[in-house]
Enzyme design. Structure first.
Site, PDB file in Angstrom:
ATOM      1  CG  ASN A   1      -1.900  -1.099   1.782  1.00 20.90           C
ATOM      2  OD1 ASN A   1      -2.094  -1.017   0.095  1.00 20.90           O
ATOM      3  ND2 ASN A   1      -2.364  -1.906   1.964  1.00 20.90           N
TER       4      ASN A   1
ATOM      5  CB  CYS B   1      -3.930  -6.205  -5.120  1.00 17.59           C
ATOM      6  SG  CYS B   1      -4.469  -5.346  -5.812  1.00 17.59           S
TER       7      CYS B   1
ATOM      8  CG  ASN C   1      -7.828  -8.125   1.153  1.00 16.48           C
ATOM      9  OD1 ASN C   1      -8.655  -8.482   1.206  1.00 16.48           O
ATOM     10  ND2 ASN C   1      -6.935  -7.764  -0.232  1.00 16.48           N
TER      11      ASN C   1
ATOM     12  CG  HIS D   1     -12.346  -5.954   2.448  1.00 14.59           C
ATOM     13  ND1 HIS D   1     -12.527  -5.029   1.789  1.00 14.59           N
ATOM     14  CD2 HIS D   1     -11.526  -6.989   2.359  1.00 14.59           C
ATOM     15  CE1 HIS D   1     -11.586  -5.409   0.804  1.00 14.59           C
ATOM     16  NE2 HIS D   1     -10.526  -6.801   1.023  1.00 14.59           N
TER      17      HIS D   1
ATOM     18  CG  ASN E   1      -8.806  -2.873   3.071  1.00 14.59           C
ATOM     19  OD1 ASN E   1      -8.429  -2.060   1.970  1.00 14.59           O
ATOM     20  ND2 ASN E   1      -8.588  -4.144   3.116  1.00 14.59           N
TER      21      ASN E   1
ATOM     22  CD  GLU F   1      -7.786   0.067  -1.759  1.00 13.20           C
ATOM     23  OE1 GLU F   1      -6.241  -0.450  -1.001  1.00 13.20           O
ATOM     24  OE2 GLU F   1      -8.118  -0.192  -2.846  1.00 13.20           O
TER      25      GLU F   1
ATOM     26  CB  CYS G   1     -11.451  -1.741  -3.620  1.00 14.43           C
ATOM     27  SG  CYS G   1     -10.500  -3.137  -1.797  1.00 14.43           S
TER      28      CYS G   1
ATOM     29  N   GLY H   1     -12.578  -5.386  -2.195  1.00 17.01           N
ATOM     30  CA  GLY H   1     -13.680  -4.939  -1.652  1.00 17.01           C
ATOM     31  C   GLY H   1     -15.333  -4.423  -2.146  1.00 17.01           C
TER      32      GLY H   1
END
Ligand SMILES: N[C@H](CCC[C@H](N)C(=O)O)C(=O)O
Length: 287
Positions: A62, A71, A164, A166, A197, A215, A224, A227
């Site tokens: 990031n 990602c 990741n 969220h 996120n 983010e 994202c 996301g």
């Protein structure tokens, strides 16, 4: 050092081919190259690496230098980068990430043969608090539209991981959403051992969601991918949406499908190369 600037619906990263040589201090590189007014400008840096277990590997950093495990917009661009730079001739690739090996199917323009995007098998969504991870009361195994008391008052959160962490929050208006106030506060809330996120999403119909994202480590971005998957998963898990959802972000739209047969989530979207460049890092290897 050569780099390629690419984006997935406005979520832009600096891509560096590390298949021949390591890049020193990628964390420092992301901090140094991401500023939009004084450097190259991006949401972060993505390294394209060799892999023992897959066709290629990737690492994402990031803009604050923190490393993410996955990602969504980035992995589509990694696959396009690999094909365009002749690192592979395959149009179906396996890419190793810190969140596991993902498979990516490139989408080519019929007429030009140009790679314009990809479909990514994002794997199975994670809703168990312990695996996201997010701290929760002892008897709470999943946080689905769960009221959380914060310094900013009560926030109703659905916690999801697609590699990741969220937090999906339903709002009536994404224009009015407190992205830059509640976003950073919740990103750093101690309930998230590794931060998170934060998505502010509005369900428009059983097949359409609009969202904005704060983010982890990058602030508000134009899109994202993970996301968008998290919002679709939250909407489907709570009956607001069907299994196929178009997620509209400020930078564009991603198509998400949560397949009930294998429980995998698939994300389809564009991948665009903006320019190639060279950059000389200011820090030394020993910094
Ligand atoms: N922009 C990325 C997500 C980066 C996630 C990163 N901010 C983190 O988890 O720390 C995407 O398209 O999925």
């Amino acid at each position: 050092m050569r780099f390629t600037k690419m984006h997935g619906i406005g979520n832009d990263y600096i891509y560096i081919d590390c298949t021949e040589a390591e890049t020193p201090s990628p964390q420092k590189l992301a901090i140094e190259m991401s500023p939009r007014h004084t450097s190259v400008g991006a949401d972060g840096v993505i390294l394209v690496c060799r892999s023992e277990k897959a066709d290629l590997g990737m690492r994402i950093f990031n803009s604050d230098g923190s490393e993410a495990l996955m990602c969504g917009n980035g992995i589509r661009c990694v696959a396009k980068f690999a094909y365009d730079h002749q690192l592979t001739a395959k149009t179906n690739l396996s890419i190793e990430t810190l969140a596991g090996i993902k498979t990516v199917s490139l989408i080519k323009d019929e007429a030009s043969g140009e790679v314009t995007g990809a479909t990514v098998d994002m794997g199975e969504p994670v809703l168990e608090c312990a695996d996201i991870p997010v701290y929760s009361p002892v008897n709470v195994k999943r946080m689905i539209e769960y009221p959380v008391q914060t310094e900013q008052g009560e926030v109703v959160v659905t916690a999801v991981s697609v590699g990741n962490p969220h937090a999906v929050i339903w709002v009536d208006s994404i224009e009015q959403a407190p992205v830059h106030t509640l976003g950073p506060k919740l990103e750093h809330n101690p309930m998230w051992p590794n931060r998170a996120n934060i998505e502010f999403a509005h369900v428009l119909s059983p097949s359409k969601i609009e969202m904005r994202v704060w983010e982890r480590g990058s602030g508000e971005t134009m899109a994202c991918g993970t996301g968008a998957c998290a919002c679709a998963i939250a909407a489907i898990a709570t009956g607001h949406c069907e299994r196929k959802v178009d997620v509209i972000l400020p930078g564009g739209t991603l198509n998400i499908y949560w397949n009930p047969d294998n429980n995998h989530v698939y994300m389809t979207g564009p991948a665009v190369t903006v320019f190639d460049g060279t950059y000389t890092p200011h820090f030394t290897k020993t910094d």
